[in-house]
Write a protein that holds these residues in place. Structure first.
Motif, PDB file in Angstrom:
ATOM      1  N   PHE A  16      16.035  15.212  -1.899  1.00  0.00           N
ATOM      2  CA  PHE A  16      16.340  13.795  -2.080  1.00  0.00           C
ATOM      3  C   PHE A  16      16.673  13.498  -3.542  1.00  0.00           C
ATOM      4  N   ARG A  17      16.011  14.187  -4.469  1.00  0.00           N
ATOM      5  CA  ARG A  17      16.302  14.007  -5.896  1.00  0.00           C
ATOM      6  C   ARG A  17      17.726  14.448  -6.209  1.00  0.00           C
ATOM      7  N   ILE A  18      18.093  15.601  -5.704  1.00  0.00           N
ATOM      8  CA  ILE A  18      19.449  16.108  -5.933  1.00  0.00           C
ATOM      9  C   ILE A  18      20.477  15.185  -5.287  1.00  0.00           C
ATOM     10  N   CYS A  31       9.028   7.549 -12.511  1.00  0.00           N
ATOM     11  CA  CYS A  31       7.726   7.502 -11.828  1.00  0.00           C
ATOM     12  C   CYS A  31       6.551   7.472 -12.798  1.00  0.00           C
ATOM     13  N   GLY A  32       6.824   7.581 -14.097  1.00  0.00           N
ATOM     14  CA  GLY A  32       5.751   7.615 -15.088  1.00  0.00           C
ATOM     15  C   GLY A  32       4.976   8.924 -15.067  1.00  0.00           C
ATOM     16  N   LEU A  33       5.686  10.015 -14.793  1.00  0.00           N
ATOM     17  CA  LEU A  33       5.062  11.340 -14.709  1.00  0.00           C
ATOM     18  C   LEU A  33       5.708  12.284 -15.712  1.00  0.00           C
ATOM     19  N   ILE A  56       7.443   8.089  -5.916  1.00  0.00           N
ATOM     20  CA  ILE A  56       8.567   9.027  -5.849  1.00  0.00           C
ATOM     21  C   ILE A  56       9.565   8.565  -4.793  1.00  0.00           C
ATOM     22  N   ALA A  57       9.066   8.215  -3.619  1.00  0.00           N
ATOM     23  CA  ALA A  57       9.941   7.758  -2.529  1.00  0.00           C
ATOM     24  C   ALA A  57      10.721   6.521  -2.961  1.00  0.00           C
ATOM     25  N   ASN A  58      10.048   5.556  -3.540  1.00  0.00           N
ATOM     26  CA  ASN A  58      10.714   4.329  -3.991  1.00  0.00           C
ATOM     27  C   ASN A  58      11.804   4.624  -5.014  1.00  0.00           C
ATOM     28  N   ALA A  66       9.659   9.374   4.949  1.00  0.00           N
ATOM     29  CA  ALA A  66      10.642  10.457   4.862  1.00  0.00           C
ATOM     30  C   ALA A  66      10.067  11.645   4.094  1.00  0.00           C
ATOM     31  N   LEU A  67       9.144  11.363   3.178  1.00  0.00           N
ATOM     32  CA  LEU A  67       8.507  12.436   2.412  1.00  0.00           C
ATOM     33  C   LEU A  67       7.169  12.866   3.003  1.00  0.00           C
TER      34      LEU A  67
END
Length: 87
Positions: A16-18, A31-33, A56-58, A66-67
């Motif tokens: 999903f990131r890609i 995400c503040g990570l 992460i999903a948002n 989905a995750l």
């Protein structure tokens, strides 16, 4: 959580990131990570808690489910989509 499920969640985060055209660093910042945290999730070395998975999903623009839903059908569909893009 089993190792297979953890790896699957990492696989989904990565794909999903890609698909969102984001780097690990960009997703981490949103995400503040730390970038290494996202990398460890994607590699299956760590598993995000519920609040982090929601963030992460948002930030990926996908449903939390989905995750987090270990539905093999959605996983298989994503794998098929990825394979068709590689052709």
């Amino acid at each position: 959580m089993g190792e297979k499920f953890t790896s699957r969640v990492g696989y989904l985060i990565r794909n999903f990131r890609i698909a969102s055209d984001m780097t690990q660093k960009e997703l981490a910042e949103k995400c503040g990570l730390n970038e290494s945290t996202i990398r460890n999730y994607e590699l299956g070395n760590r598993y995000p808690d519920e609040a982090t998975l929601l963030s992460i999903a948002n930030n990926l623009g996908v449903s939390f489910y989905a995750l987090s839903d270990p539905d093999a059908v959605s996983y298989t569909h994503l794998r098929a989509h990825e394979t068709s893009q590689d052709l």
